[in-house]
Structures are given as C-alpha cells and as structure tokens.
Write a protein that holds these residues in place. Structure first.
Motif, short mmCIF file in Angstrom:
data_model
loop_
_atom_site.label_atom_id
_atom_site.label_comp_id
_atom_site.label_asym_id
_atom_site.label_seq_id
_atom_site.Cartn_x
_atom_site.Cartn_y
_atom_site.Cartn_z
N THR A 482 0.86 -1.18 0.00
CA THR A 482 0.00 0.00 0.00
C THR A 482 0.90 1.24 0.00
O THR A 482 2.14 1.14 0.01
CB THR A 482 -0.90 0.02 1.24
N ASP A 483 0.29 2.40 0.03
CA ASP A 483 1.07 3.65 0.04
C ASP A 483 1.46 4.08 1.45
O ASP A 483 1.74 5.25 1.70
CB ASP A 483 0.31 4.77 -0.67
N ALA A 484 1.48 3.12 2.37
CA ALA A 484 1.83 3.44 3.76
C ALA A 484 3.27 3.04 4.09
O ALA A 484 3.59 2.80 5.25
CB ALA A 484 0.87 2.74 4.71
N TYR A 485 4.16 3.00 3.08
CA TYR A 485 5.53 2.55 3.32
C TYR A 485 6.54 3.49 2.67
O TYR A 485 6.30 4.07 1.60
CB TYR A 485 5.72 1.12 2.77
N ARG A 486 7.67 3.64 3.37
CA ARG A 486 8.83 4.34 2.82
C ARG A 486 9.96 3.35 2.63
O ARG A 486 10.04 2.33 3.32
CB ARG A 486 9.29 5.47 3.76
N LEU A 487 10.87 3.65 1.71
CA LEU A 487 12.02 2.80 1.45
C LEU A 487 13.28 3.62 1.60
O LEU A 487 13.38 4.75 1.06
CB LEU A 487 11.93 2.22 0.02
N THR A 488 14.24 3.07 2.35
CA THR A 488 15.51 3.76 2.57
C THR A 488 16.66 2.86 2.13
O THR A 488 16.53 1.64 2.07
CB THR A 488 15.69 4.12 4.06
N ALA A 489 17.80 3.49 1.82
CA ALA A 489 19.01 2.75 1.43
C ALA A 489 19.95 2.73 2.63
O ALA A 489 20.51 3.76 3.01
CB ALA A 489 19.67 3.40 0.23
N MET A 490 20.12 1.57 3.24
CA MET A 490 20.94 1.47 4.45
C MET A 490 22.39 1.12 4.09
O MET A 490 22.66 0.49 3.07
CB MET A 490 20.35 0.41 5.38
N ASP A 491 23.27 1.51 4.96
CA ASP A 491 24.70 1.26 4.76
C ASP A 491 25.05 -0.09 5.39
O ASP A 491 25.51 -0.19 6.52
CB ASP A 491 25.52 2.38 5.41
N THR A 492 24.80 -1.17 4.63
CA THR A 492 25.08 -2.52 5.11
C THR A 492 25.89 -3.25 4.05
O THR A 492 26.08 -2.79 2.93
CB THR A 492 23.77 -3.29 5.36
N THR A 493 26.37 -4.43 4.41
CA THR A 493 27.10 -5.29 3.47
C THR A 493 26.42 -6.65 3.42
O THR A 493 26.37 -7.35 4.45
CB THR A 493 28.57 -5.48 3.91
N VAL A 500 9.96 0.69 5.87
CA VAL A 500 9.41 1.11 7.15
C VAL A 500 7.99 1.63 6.92
O VAL A 500 7.72 2.29 5.92
CB VAL A 500 10.30 2.18 7.81
N ARG A 501 7.12 1.31 7.85
CA ARG A 501 5.73 1.73 7.70
C ARG A 501 5.55 3.15 8.21
O ARG A 501 6.14 3.56 9.22
CB ARG A 501 4.80 0.79 8.47
N THR A 502 4.69 3.88 7.50
CA THR A 502 4.33 5.23 7.91
C THR A 502 2.82 5.34 7.85
O THR A 502 2.12 4.32 7.72
CB THR A 502 5.02 6.28 7.02
N ALA A 503 2.28 6.51 7.89
CA ALA A 503 0.83 6.67 7.83
C ALA A 503 0.34 6.45 6.40
O ALA A 503 1.04 6.77 5.43
CB ALA A 503 0.44 8.07 8.31
N PRO A 504 -0.87 5.90 6.23
CA PRO A 504 -1.41 5.73 4.87
C PRO A 504 -1.42 7.05 4.11
O PRO A 504 -1.79 8.10 4.66
CB PRO A 504 -2.84 5.22 5.13
N GLY A 505 -0.95 7.00 2.88
CA GLY A 505 -0.89 8.19 2.05
C GLY A 505 0.37 9.01 2.23
O GLY A 505 0.63 9.95 1.47
N HIS A 506 1.21 8.65 3.22
CA HIS A 506 2.44 9.38 3.48
C HIS A 506 3.67 8.65 2.94
O HIS A 506 4.79 9.09 3.18
CB HIS A 506 2.60 9.62 4.99
N GLY A 507 3.45 7.55 2.26
CA GLY A 507 4.54 6.83 1.62
C GLY A 507 4.21 6.62 0.16
O GLY A 507 3.64 7.50 -0.49
#
Length: 575
Positions: A482-493, A500-507
């Motif tokens: 749904t549109d309730a998610y954001r995606l981030t690029a983490m510094d991992t190997t 990560v979940r956010t409010a509906p319509g905020h992702g």
C-alpha cells in the motif's frame, strides 16, 4: 505420442466428454483394458448432474475429468477383483484417494486390468487377458497398472489411477508415453487398496501431461486416519528446485542392463538436459541396485504372502501361475532374515541420502527394454526382473519419483526417464520434470507453507537470494505494498533497503517479490536474520497481509530516503 491423448484443460462439457470416451472405447476395441466398465447411461447421468452443479456455481477443479481406476483400488458399488475372479468383493466405501477425485468433479469410468494382485511389471499376468501396448500392440503395456495406463494412452480416460510397489506406476508410463507420479510413501493414502507389500505400496497417477497428473496427485494427497501409514508434508518441505539444478546420473557400469536402443535414448535425454542448462555429474548407484533385489529375492517378499498368500493357498481357479509361484514361495523366510533385510535397507537408505544430498535429483532410465508379448510369454520371470532394475529400490529406500517421456528410441518407440528424490522432495522432482519438458508453467503438488515478502537483497538476481533457494523457497509473484511505506538505502554489506511503515498516504507503493517456503524454513530464516532487519506484517495493495521484511526505525532514521524510486531494483538502476 498417441494423437488420441487428451488434456482435460481443453475438454468439452462432461456429457460430451463421456460420450466421446465411450465412442473411443468402441473404436479402440481393447476389451482387455477393463475388468468392470460402467454402463454408459449411468455415467452420462452422473455427468449431467455434474453440469447442473457447475451451472449452479460449484467450483470443481477436476470437473468432467474421466478416471480409470486400477482394480485393486476400491470404488463403492463396483467389484474389486485384483484380477482374480475368486477374490472379488463389492466394497461399500470408495478408497479415500478416489473419493477426493470425485469430490473435485472427476468421473470414474470403471475398473481396469492389472497384473494379478499387483505382482508384476509386464501387464500380462491376468485371467482377463494380457493388456497390449497402446502404441505398439505387439509389445507389452507394462504392469502392474497396465489397464489404467493404456486407458489414458488411448485417449479414453484423462487420468489413470495405479499402484506402485516395485515400479507399477512408472514402467507403464514409460511404455505408453505418459507421465507417472509416484509420490513419497504415505502422501497419497492407500486406504481402500488391496495390499501388495503394505509397507511399500503407493497410489499413483498417470496422465498425458505433467500438469494434469500433478493436479490430480495434489487433490489425492493428504493425511487419512483410516490409513495407519499415511503421512503429511513435513514442516521443512522444499517448495522448489534450485535455479541451476544438479542432476546425478549412473556410471556406465550401472547402465549395462539397458538394451542398446534404450542406452542410446538415455544418452540423448542426458544431452538434452545439458542443453537445457542442467548440471550433471556421474555417481555409482550400485548400492541402490543391490537393495532393489531385496524386494523379491530377500525376506521382504514375505509382505506379499501376508497380503494374499493364505487366499492363494486355497488354489483358486483364476490364480495366475506365475503370481502364485512368487507369492507362495514367500511363506518361508524366517523372522531373523526379515530383520536382517530391514537392517540392510536402513543402511542403504542412509547411503542413498548421502549420495543425493549434493544433487537436486537422480536421473534414471525408467526401465531397461521394451519386450514383446511373445518374449514375456517365453520368459515371464527373467524379463519382469530386468524391467524393475531401476524402479524396485525406490519405495524400499523411501524415495519419490516422477516418470516422464525421454528421447524416443531410434525406431520411434517410447522411452521414459525418472527423476528420483528423497522422501518429500516431490515438488523438486516435478519442477525438474517441467524443465526437462520445457513446460511453460510448473504445476504445484505441495500447497502448504507460508508466504514471505522481500524487497531488497533477497530479490531474484540479488546477492542474498541464494538463502531463499537454500530453503527451497518458491517464487509466487511480484507484489506491491500500500502507500503506507517508505524505502531507505541502508549502509550494510551487502547493501540493503529498509522498508518502514508510515501513515497511509504518506509513503508510496513499494515493489517486491513474494515467495512461499516451509514453516521450518521461515523459522531458520528468522533465526539467522541480522540486525537491523526484522520480519513483520506487510500490507499489500491488493488487500492481503503477508509476512515480510522491515527494518528498525533507528536504522532507517538517518538512511537516504529512496521511496520515490518505488523499489530497490529501480533505485539500483537509477544509480
């Protein structure tokens, strides 16, 4: 392949299909196929009632599929003879495997001929006549499930139900150009089956296509309280073969029983597998071939006497002399000899698992040669023994097998191969069979498990996808949140995104992939999951909620927001 073979996916209405089947029965003129054939008017009435149910909205996955049932499997109201008239009885209850097919919309045409008491691989040991091969009538049809296989190969039935103790659900498939599925012991219950060797009997299915055979096997599968040997899929069952599968094939010395024509056809089949991208290694299967001898030459054959020996001691007039000789001789083994054979099988079973642990499957010729009816009449024991060279050991060692057509012989006769896997590796064998046949889709036999949504390094073609393959996970399709998610690029190997979940319509909707894996596989996956990754409930755009990857808020708070890309692969491409 016989041009009369049919796939029910393109079948007409049930009544039309039944009418066509009886017309084909008259055209084929193979009375030896049937021991009991239902009256056409009765079957048409059942088909008409089925059409009414379909019109009323009933969902029947096998609606109108016609079934030929081996006459050692009970169908209520039809005699069960096991190909011995004096043994006949009329059951009041249908075997659970057949009942499940009927509940799914299938229609039973009748009971088919077999090697008496399911003892033989030739299809000639019956007072109801030798069943001739569907494609070459001068050749044997294979046994013991001869009538069921030929009914399918002639285009009369869509599905043939057989049993398989020593290869009876696979040898007839090879001789008649069919698919034969012998699932892991106990997965398809043997309730309502006249036993041959009770600990090693399996109900099997023949069909012209892998898809139909698998759909039927999936419907028949499942635990049955009336079958004490019934089993269910384990918690760690594998749902898919590897993307780069490895097959084992026998060393040349193991292939010496093959006729020249069959050896050439096997070599062609192996070459085709290499061209299809399979990796192939050679292994010595001599211990497996030695274990196969225990089914008839050892004390294990006492199980056949336990099944029907006392009955045959009464010297019924319809008893086949070869079958009687085999079973009557099984009265004598001592208890300690039986225990010794069980110990030998346990050792070989362990060796077989070690042999196969580095491979997805063992690729074998189904049988050794295709003899004529006349040859079997002259040498009924010796030829039958050779035909079981590669099939006899499977049930003894708790292995599953899928038999499919291989490369035809130089003279155009069918040749078959088997994909043999450890118990409960059935779906792997079906996947590999589909690849060998270049099928556009792979049917599902195992439909349990849980779904897992992935969004980054575990996607296909990404660096950690191998972890899912190792667990036997199966790709189940692309997904979008749904549109309730954001995606981030983490510094991992290796680099990973954090969902990560956010409010509906905020992702924004984020693209990922869905995989099906076993419950135990998911547990192993979670136990090895490194911080800051975690599993949680993920809401999909189609309304479903599935288990999927997320990341802790503290790990994503300072990570670059890449939500605008809509997915990890799109972000990597943009970079």
């Amino acid at each position: 392949m016989n041009t009369h073979q049919t796939d029910s996916s393109a079948s007409p209405a049930p009544t039309a299909r039944v009418a066509a089947a009886y017309a084909r029965i008259a055209e084929a003129d193979r009375p030896e196929v049937w021991i009991t054939l239902r009256d056409q008017a009765e079957v048409l009435a059942e088909a008409s009632a089925l059409e009414e149910r379909i019109s009323g909205g009933a969902e029947l996955p096998l609606a109108g599929v016609l079934v030929a049932v081996k006459d050692n499997v009970d169908v209520a109201g039809l005699p069960t003879t096991a190909a011995c008239p004096e043994f006949a009885y009329t059951p009041s209850e249908t075997a659970s495997s057949i009942a499940r097919l009927v509940e799914a919309g299938a229609i039973v045409l009748g009971k088919t001929n077999l090697d008496q008491f399911a003892t033989g691989l030739v299809g000639t040991r019956s007072p109801y006549g030798a069943v001739r091969n569907a494609l070459h009538p001068e050749l044997i049809s294979g046994g013991s499930s001869s009538g069921s296989a030929v009914a399918v190969a002639l285009g009369i039935a869509d599905i043939g139900i057989g049993t398989d103790t020593a290869g009876s659900g696979r040898v007839p498939a090879a001789f008649n150009g069919l698919v034969g599925i012998k699932a892991s012991l106990g997965i398809i219950p043997v309730h309502g089956v006249v036993p041959a060797c009770a600990d090693y009997d399996a109900v099997t299915v023949f069909a012209a296509t892998l898809d139909l055979a698998t759909r039927a096997a999936a419907i028949m599968a499942g635990p049955e309280p009336r079958d004490p040997r019934s089993r269910t899929w384990p918690a760690d069952v594998r749902f898919a073969a590897a993307q780069s599968p490895r097959l084992a094939i026998p060393v040349p010395a193991n292939l010496t029983p093959l006729s020249p024509a069959y050896r050439e056809a096997f070599d062609k089949t192996v070459a085709a597998a290499l061209e299809a991208g399979f990796k192939i290694d050679i292994v010595d299967i001599a211990p497996l071939l030695e274990a196969a001898l225990l089914l008839y030459d050892g004390a294990i054959v006492a199980e056949r006497y336990a099944a029907v020996g006392t009955f045959l001691d009464s010297r019924p007039a319809g008893a086949d002399p070869t079958v009687t000789a085999i079973i009557s001789a099984a009265e004598m083994p001592s208890g300690h000899a039986f225990a010794d054979d069980l110990s030998a099988l346990a050792r070989t079973r362990s060796a077989a698992l070690r042999l196969l642990e580095s491979f997805d499957a063992l690729l074998l010729p189904t049988t050794t040669e295709h003899p004529t009816l006349a040859a079997v009449q002259d040498d009924p024991i010796g030829i039958n023994r050779r035909l079981g060279t590669y099939t006899n050991f499977c049930n003894l060692l708790d292995l599953a097998a899928v038999a499919i057509p291989g490369a035809a012989t130089a003279t155009g006769e069918p040749f078959g191969v088997m994909l043999v896997v450890p118990a409960f590796g059935d779906q792997v064998a079906i996947d590999l069979a589909a690849r060998l046949q270049h099928a556009s889709a792979t049917p599902l036999l195992v439909e349990t498990g849980v779904e897992l949504a992935v969004f980054g390094a575990h996607l296909r073609d990404q660096p950690l996808h191998w972890q899912l393959e190792e667990l036997g996970a199966r790709f189940a399709g692309s997904i979008r949140t749904t549109d309730a998610y954001r995606l981030t690029a983490m510094d991992t190997t290796p680099p990973k995104p954090g969902l990560v979940r956010t409010a509906p319509g905020h992702g924004a909707p984020i693209v990922g992939e869905l995989f099906r894996l076993s419950e135990a596989g998911l547990g192993r996956f979670l136990a090895a999951l490194p911080a800051p990754m975690a599993l949680t409930a993920i809401e999909l755009g189609d309304g479903r909620t599935v288990v999927g990857f997320t990341a802790t808020h503290d790990a994503t708070a300072t990570a670059a927001d890449i939500t605008e890309h809509g997915g990890w692969k799109a972000y990597l491409s943009a970079r």
